[in-house]
Write a protein that holds these residues in place. Sequence first.
Motif, PDB file in Angstrom:
ATOM      1  N   LEU A  24      36.293  26.697  33.731  1.00  0.00           N
ATOM      2  CA  LEU A  24      37.627  26.126  33.884  1.00  0.00           C
ATOM      3  C   LEU A  24      38.570  26.765  32.873  1.00  0.00           C
ATOM      4  O   LEU A  24      39.772  26.756  33.049  1.00  0.00           O
ATOM      5  N   GLY A  25      37.993  27.316  31.809  1.00  0.00           N
ATOM      6  CA  GLY A  25      38.755  27.992  30.764  1.00  0.00           C
ATOM      7  C   GLY A  25      38.640  29.495  30.927  1.00  0.00           C
ATOM      8  O   GLY A  25      38.794  30.018  32.031  1.00  0.00           O
ATOM      9  N   ILE A  26      38.328  30.179  29.825  1.00  0.00           N
ATOM     10  CA  ILE A  26      38.292  31.642  29.813  1.00  0.00           C
ATOM     11  C   ILE A  26      36.918  32.131  29.372  1.00  0.00           C
ATOM     12  O   ILE A  26      36.365  31.637  28.380  1.00  0.00           O
ATOM     13  N   PHE A  27      36.391  33.114  30.100  1.00  0.00           N
ATOM     14  CA  PHE A  27      35.159  33.796  29.698  1.00  0.00           C
ATOM     15  C   PHE A  27      35.492  35.256  29.484  1.00  0.00           C
ATOM     16  O   PHE A  27      36.072  35.903  30.361  1.00  0.00           O
ATOM     17  N   ALA A  47      36.464  30.908  38.973  1.00  0.00           N
ATOM     18  CA  ALA A  47      36.575  32.367  39.027  1.00  0.00           C
ATOM     19  C   ALA A  47      36.022  32.962  37.734  1.00  0.00           C
ATOM     20  O   ALA A  47      36.393  32.534  36.642  1.00  0.00           O
ATOM     21  N   SER A  48      35.118  33.913  37.865  1.00  0.00           N
ATOM     22  CA  SER A  48      34.462  34.513  36.705  1.00  0.00           C
ATOM     23  C   SER A  48      34.432  36.023  36.828  1.00  0.00           C
ATOM     24  O   SER A  48      34.207  36.559  37.914  1.00  0.00           O
ATOM     25  N   SER A  66      30.059  29.662  44.416  1.00  0.00           N
ATOM     26  CA  SER A  66      31.013  28.956  45.272  1.00  0.00           C
ATOM     27  C   SER A  66      32.450  29.414  45.092  1.00  0.00           C
ATOM     28  O   SER A  66      33.337  28.925  45.775  1.00  0.00           O
ATOM     29  N   SER A  67      32.710  30.330  44.171  1.00  0.00           N
ATOM     30  CA  SER A  67      34.047  30.887  44.011  1.00  0.00           C
ATOM     31  C   SER A  67      33.908  32.392  43.820  1.00  0.00           C
ATOM     32  O   SER A  67      32.818  32.895  43.569  1.00  0.00           O
ATOM     33  N   SER A  68      35.012  33.099  43.963  1.00  0.00           N
ATOM     34  CA  SER A  68      34.930  34.548  43.861  1.00  0.00           C
ATOM     35  C   SER A  68      34.543  34.956  42.442  1.00  0.00           C
ATOM     36  O   SER A  68      34.874  34.290  41.474  1.00  0.00           O
ATOM     37  N   LEU A  69      33.800  36.054  42.373  1.00  0.00           N
ATOM     38  CA  LEU A  69      33.440  36.602  41.078  1.00  0.00           C
ATOM     39  C   LEU A  69      33.703  38.091  41.094  1.00  0.00           C
ATOM     40  O   LEU A  69      33.820  38.710  42.148  1.00  0.00           O
ATOM     41  N   ALA A  70      33.803  38.656  39.900  1.00  0.00           N
ATOM     42  CA  ALA A  70      33.952  40.098  39.755  1.00  0.00           C
ATOM     43  C   ALA A  70      32.913  40.552  38.742  1.00  0.00           C
ATOM     44  O   ALA A  70      32.675  39.870  37.744  1.00  0.00           O
ATOM     45  N   LEU A  83      26.818  34.740  47.912  1.00  0.00           N
ATOM     46  CA  LEU A  83      28.178  34.958  47.433  1.00  0.00           C
ATOM     47  C   LEU A  83      29.216  34.395  48.391  1.00  0.00           C
ATOM     48  O   LEU A  83      29.092  34.543  49.604  1.00  0.00           O
ATOM     49  N   SER A  84      30.268  33.810  47.823  1.00  0.00           N
ATOM     50  CA  SER A  84      31.387  33.344  48.632  1.00  0.00           C
ATOM     51  C   SER A  84      32.369  34.487  48.821  1.00  0.00           C
ATOM     52  O   SER A  84      32.243  35.558  48.242  1.00  0.00           O
ATOM     53  N   SER A  85      33.386  34.252  49.609  1.00  0.00           N
ATOM     54  CA  SER A  85      34.356  35.285  49.971  1.00  0.00           C
ATOM     55  C   SER A  85      35.204  35.718  48.785  1.00  0.00           C
ATOM     56  O   SER A  85      35.502  34.927  47.894  1.00  0.00           O
ATOM     57  N   GLY A  86      35.587  36.998  48.812  1.00  0.00           N
ATOM     58  CA  GLY A  86      36.501  37.526  47.816  1.00  0.00           C
ATOM     59  C   GLY A  86      35.850  38.098  46.583  1.00  0.00           C
ATOM     60  O   GLY A  86      36.543  38.553  45.677  1.00  0.00           O
ATOM     61  N   SER A  87      34.528  38.108  46.502  1.00  0.00           N
ATOM     62  CA  SER A  87      33.858  38.673  45.333  1.00  0.00           C
ATOM     63  C   SER A  87      34.055  40.182  45.301  1.00  0.00           C
ATOM     64  O   SER A  87      34.117  40.845  46.335  1.00  0.00           O
ATOM     65  N   ARG A  88      34.166  40.726  44.080  1.00  0.00           N
ATOM     66  CA  ARG A  88      34.367  42.158  43.871  1.00  0.00           C
ATOM     67  C   ARG A  88      33.276  42.667  42.946  1.00  0.00           C
ATOM     68  O   ARG A  88      33.149  42.177  41.823  1.00  0.00           O
ATOM     69  N   LEU A  89      32.514  43.646  43.444  1.00  0.00           N
ATOM     70  CA  LEU A  89      31.393  44.191  42.686  1.00  0.00           C
ATOM     71  C   LEU A  89      31.561  45.683  42.475  1.00  0.00           C
ATOM     72  O   LEU A  89      32.125  46.379  43.322  1.00  0.00           O
ATOM     73  N   GLY A  90      31.029  46.163  41.367  1.00  0.00           N
ATOM     74  CA  GLY A  90      30.920  47.597  41.123  1.00  0.00           C
ATOM     75  C   GLY A  90      29.573  48.053  41.666  1.00  0.00           C
ATOM     76  O   GLY A  90      29.218  47.769  42.808  1.00  0.00           O
ATOM     77  N   ASP A  91      28.791  48.738  40.838  1.00  0.00           N
ATOM     78  CA  ASP A  91      27.460  49.171  41.257  1.00  0.00           C
ATOM     79  C   ASP A  91      26.612  47.942  41.569  1.00  0.00           C
ATOM     80  O   ASP A  91      26.536  47.009  40.776  1.00  0.00           O
TER      81      ASP A  91
END
Length: 176
Positions: A24-27, A47-48, A66-70, A83-91
């Motif tokens: 809910l805060g910042i990571f 969001a993480s 349950s929320s998008s992650l990067a 994974l839920s929708s909107g996740s962004r992954l690198g390798d």
Amino acid sequence: VLTGATLSLEPGGSLHIHGDWEILGIFIPNDGTVIFDGDEGQSLSGASTFHHLEFANSSANPVNVSSSLAASSLTVSAGEALLSSGSRLGDTTILTGATLALEGGSTLYVSGDWQVQGSFNPNNGTVIFDGVEGQSLSGASTFHNLEFANSSTNPVSVSGSLTASHLTVSAGEALL
């Protein structure tokens, strides 16, 4: 991490999570690794953004995002991650015996390489490879909707078996 609070991972450090994750805060991940390695189902909410992320859960229940992650890099080394929708992954690497799945109809963006030794379950979702450098796909993967939208002058190259119900090349070049 509660609203108004910040959790920073030491540069190069590792954080093992055996329970659930709620932001809910910042990571601030710095260049560290977060490993979800519980022995029961785990969930991620809020969001993480991660640098290196690993799902190594030994439970028969998936790690449910349950929320998008990067993440700059994702490794699924054991168990299943959903994974839920909107996740962004690198390798992205899925190791033998592990599964990465999309929530039904979700969209996953991948800007890095894709290596599958385990299983990928698209659940009628869409995977968009949208890197700015050449990308490679290796191993056996089945996609529902697959889009190559890479903006590099280097092609997206595929080695191994690729199956897609719907394939779109919207930018760049795909070398199949």
